[in-house]
Design an enzyme around this catalytic site. Sequence first.
Site, mmCIF file in Angstrom:
data_model
loop_
_atom_site.group_PDB
_atom_site.id
_atom_site.type_symbol
_atom_site.label_atom_id
_atom_site.label_comp_id
_atom_site.label_asym_id
_atom_site.label_seq_id
_atom_site.Cartn_x
_atom_site.Cartn_y
_atom_site.Cartn_z
ATOM 1 N N ASP A 95 0.877 -1.040 -0.057
ATOM 2 C CA ASP A 95 0.035 -0.073 0.027
ATOM 3 C C ASP A 95 0.910 1.270 -0.069
ATOM 4 O O ASP A 95 1.762 1.539 0.796
ATOM 5 C CB ASP A 95 -0.804 -0.041 1.235
ATOM 6 C CG ASP A 95 -1.964 0.906 1.112
ATOM 7 O OD1 ASP A 95 -1.814 2.115 0.614
ATOM 8 O OD2 ASP A 95 -3.071 0.744 1.704
ATOM 9 N N THR A 115 -7.097 3.760 -1.190
ATOM 10 C CA THR A 115 -6.887 2.144 -1.077
ATOM 11 C C THR A 115 -7.925 1.462 -1.533
ATOM 12 O O THR A 115 -7.664 0.531 -2.411
ATOM 13 C CB THR A 115 -6.450 2.065 0.475
ATOM 14 O OG1 THR A 115 -5.356 2.845 0.735
ATOM 15 C CG2 THR A 115 -6.425 0.417 0.677
#
Length: 447
Positions: A35, A71
């Site tokens: 991420d 995300t």
Amino acid sequence: MRPQLFLVITAIVCAIGKPLSKAATRNKLLLISFDGFRWDYDQDVDTPNLDQLAADGVKAKYITPPMLTMTSPSHFTTITGRWVEDHEVVHNLMFDQKTNLKVPHKETLKRSEWWDNGALPLWITAQNQGLKTASFFYPGGGANYSGQAVNRALLQELGHPDDNETEWRENIDKVMSWFSDEDFDLVTLYYGEPDNVGHAKGPDHPDRKEIIRQIDRTIGYLREAIDRHNLTDSLNVIISSDHGMTTVKKQPQVDEIILNKYLNLIKLASFEILDYGGFGILTPKPGKEQEVFDALSNVPNITVYKKNEIPESFHLAKSERLPPIVIIADLGFNLNSRFIVYVNKGDHGFYNTEMDMKTIFRAFGPSFKKNYLSEPFDSIHIYPLMCKLLQIEPAPHNGSLSMTEDMLLTLVTPSSSPDPTTTGGSQEARLSVALLLALLLSMFTVL
């Protein structure tokens, strides 16, 4: 016909209908997401393992995530091959404009009603074609889709630390055992770094560089684990991310954006998510849309859009979930609604055209070329590539295999073709046998 000739021809004809064991093998696939790994994070840090990957596999110059550069929306675009307006995961927060519900990001990961909007993720599409799949912390993996769950899904507990290197290695060992001992075909593995460090310290902080070194060591450990589990010749690996990261400009260097200075949010808005980095959404009260739009148009360092006027290239305007007003801050400026509550030193959520929002792509394994540098492409095109690697028929998607197929070393059985394990081998094998048969016939005719 001579008996010897008859036996030779019979054997060749039978061979045409039998699959070659090598062609019948379906390789496995591991998708790893780090991420917030910006496209250039490995350029100011010594990363020997990532460098070796570039030599042993494929590296893209960079990847463009979808709008929104957040995300959950971005990860779900990768795993479905659909634009955000199609899969409708339009924020990290689950929300309801009518009830003012706002569910924190990690709480949404088990809320199927947020994810299940008709776009099938790769796990389910693969399972419906007989494959075995698993999700290890990957966003969307813990939801049900029309009542169907991923074969195995692990969800990260709230408050669980994301940066434990020992645990990172343990997770790799677990995933390798799923492949080697339990014969999983597809596993998606998610790591929450370097996003957390980027938010807390900023992308230029030494701690960000240290977490990149940790990621590099983890890549080295991954490759050792693949060898230990005898998966080198059967496992393809794709390493990706969801968005980049940029430094947030804080006082006293710049004026903070406080939207309530320009319009009375209590009077004019019925729903909002505005204190969330560079992206904001707002529902005006009935009859107040134009007034809200006009007031926000005067705010410096932002661009405000009516949803139905959002540029087509954003692939957001058709969303039914997005509120009528969308706000995007200029790179590095964060949104505040009524007063300053924002603490991050780095963030994302900005335009996906900004280089700071671009991400990484690496791939290696038996199906990929070596030392291949790919031109940039949109992350939406990863989905058809994964379907090709798994030899499955894709669900409806917005990607194109033409953007990635040049990175493949050999022809993988097309997803639209029958499974070679049940249809008698590859076209190339059948052609070779046919040519051999014709040659033998011509020889015996001469004799």
